[in-house]
Design an enzyme around this catalytic site. Sequence first.
Site, PDB file in Angstrom:
ATOM      1  N   ASP A  85     -16.731 -12.515  -4.734  1.00 61.93           N
ATOM      2  CA  ASP A  85     -17.536 -12.801  -5.928  1.00 61.93           C
ATOM      3  C   ASP A  85     -16.841 -12.386  -7.220  1.00 61.93           C
ATOM      4  OD1 ASP A  85     -17.705 -10.065  -5.435  1.00 61.93           O
ATOM      5  OD2 ASP A  85     -19.816 -10.098  -4.893  1.00 61.93           O
TER       6      ASP A  85
ATOM      7  N   ASN B 270     -29.841  -3.165  -2.619  1.00 60.67           N
ATOM      8  CA  ASN B 270     -30.967  -4.084  -2.383  1.00 60.67           C
ATOM      9  C   ASN B 270     -30.702  -5.024  -1.208  1.00 60.67           C
ATOM     10  OD1 ASN B 270     -29.066  -5.800  -3.429  1.00 60.67           O
ATOM     11  ND2 ASN B 270     -30.379  -6.704  -4.991  1.00 60.67           N
TER      12      ASN B 270
ATOM     13  N   HIS C  92     -27.914  -6.880  -0.765  1.00 60.47           N
ATOM     14  CA  HIS C  92     -27.071  -8.052  -1.008  1.00 60.47           C
ATOM     15  C   HIS C  92     -25.711  -7.923  -0.325  1.00 60.47           C
ATOM     16  CE1 HIS C  92     -25.373  -6.502  -5.165  1.00 60.47           C
ATOM     17  NE2 HIS C  92     -24.550  -6.169  -4.209  1.00 60.47           N
TER      18      HIS C  92
ATOM     19  N   GLU D 209     -28.335 -12.268  -3.571  1.00 55.49           N
ATOM     20  CA  GLU D 209     -29.449 -11.367  -3.850  1.00 55.49           C
ATOM     21  C   GLU D 209     -30.648 -11.685  -2.957  1.00 55.49           C
ATOM     22  OE1 GLU D 209     -28.621  -8.954  -5.469  1.00 55.49           O
ATOM     23  OE2 GLU D 209     -27.923  -9.298  -7.512  1.00 55.49           O
TER      24      GLU D 209
HETATM   25  C1  GLP Z   1     -21.086  -5.184  -5.734  1.00 53.51           C
HETATM   26  C2  GLP Z   1     -20.416  -6.312  -4.976  1.00 53.51           C
HETATM   27  C3  GLP Z   1     -20.826  -6.298  -3.533  1.00 53.51           C
HETATM   28  C4  GLP Z   1     -20.665  -4.899  -2.961  1.00 53.51           C
HETATM   29  C5  GLP Z   1     -21.546  -3.938  -3.701  1.00 53.51           C
HETATM   30  C6  GLP Z   1     -21.504  -2.525  -3.136  1.00 53.51           C
HETATM   31  O1  GLP Z   1     -22.386  -5.489  -6.077  1.00 53.51           O
HETATM   32  N1  GLP Z   1     -20.699  -7.588  -5.515  1.00 53.51           N
HETATM   33  O2  GLP Z   1     -20.022  -7.218  -2.814  1.00 53.51           O
HETATM   34  O3  GLP Z   1     -21.015  -4.902  -1.619  1.00 53.51           O
HETATM   35  O4  GLP Z   1     -21.061  -3.954  -5.030  1.00 53.51           O
HETATM   36  O5  GLP Z   1     -21.010  -1.643  -4.068  1.00 53.51           O
HETATM   37  P1  GLP Z   1     -20.695  -0.111  -3.870  1.00 53.51           P
HETATM   38  O6  GLP Z   1     -19.679  -0.016  -2.791  1.00 53.51           O
HETATM   39  O7  GLP Z   1     -20.158   0.298  -5.202  1.00 53.51           O
HETATM   40  O8  GLP Z   1     -21.974   0.537  -3.512  1.00 53.51           O
END
Ligand code: GLP
Length: 264
Positions: free
Chosen positions: A67, A136, A138, A143
């Site tokens: 993404d 959440n 995702h 989402e």
């Molecule tokens: C972002 C990314 C996700 C990832 C998430 C987790 O939102 N788009 O792909 O899984 O972060 O982040 P963290 O590892 O900082 O909790």
Amino acid sequence: MKIVICSDAAQTRRLAAQVLAQQVKSKPTSVLGLATGRTMEAIYAQLAETAQQQALDFSRVTTFNLDEYIGLKADHPQSYRYYMQTHLFQRINIPAANTHVPDGAAADVEAEAQSYEGRISQAGGIDLQLLGLGENGHIGFNEPLSALNSRTHVVTLAQATLKQNAGMFNNDMEQVPARALTMGTGTILDAREALLVVTGAAKADIVARVIEGPVSALVPGSALQLHPHCLVLLDEAAASRLTQREAILWQMQHDPELRTFLSA
Ligand code: GLP
């Protein structure tokens, strides 16, 4: 799902890097699906170290990131392209042309989504998709309530995501881009193998819903229950709300594939 509960976050990151390194060793032309976020930083640091120590060759590897924020150029320090350059691509011998991140600065983001999906197909599909988990539920930026069979598309980020990611934007939710491009949940499920890595107590509830809850658009990560080859690496904190802990530990001790993996 094959689930491994690690003693701590360090073991989780070591095993995650091991899976990635093994994939590249066994298939030097691998197509890797990559993720961003804080969890992945340590994994990439470990992978880069392993790559150096073992002279791991990424010259024929292709990567596709999950993404990207819409509106951020590649040189913006909070863009996922910039993140990937810093945390991984600059530290391994992967040719720049082999690395793909959706272009969040594209004039036509819908067209970019379609073209990204096409590029994944042209590369022969993804061999191994690395995934983190949002608080959440995702995966990528799919989402809650997004279609479980979606392809790469434009999303409006959930409020919870803006809050969770504000830390990277001076703790100011207003500065987090409101929209993103993401591989769809369907795109993710098409990967031949999936590797979900989650650490920390803050995600214990959502981990339990992803693994033990019903498959539901409310929890996009739960779609991974439908994936035929999904490995989940958790630390003790992230696993702390699972009711099936005993069954998982039993599998870790008796499943031949997991035993080989854990003894490597
Ligand atoms: C972002 C990314 C996700 C990832 C998430 C987790 O939102 N788009 O792909 O899984 O972060 O982040 P963290 O590892 O900082 O909790």
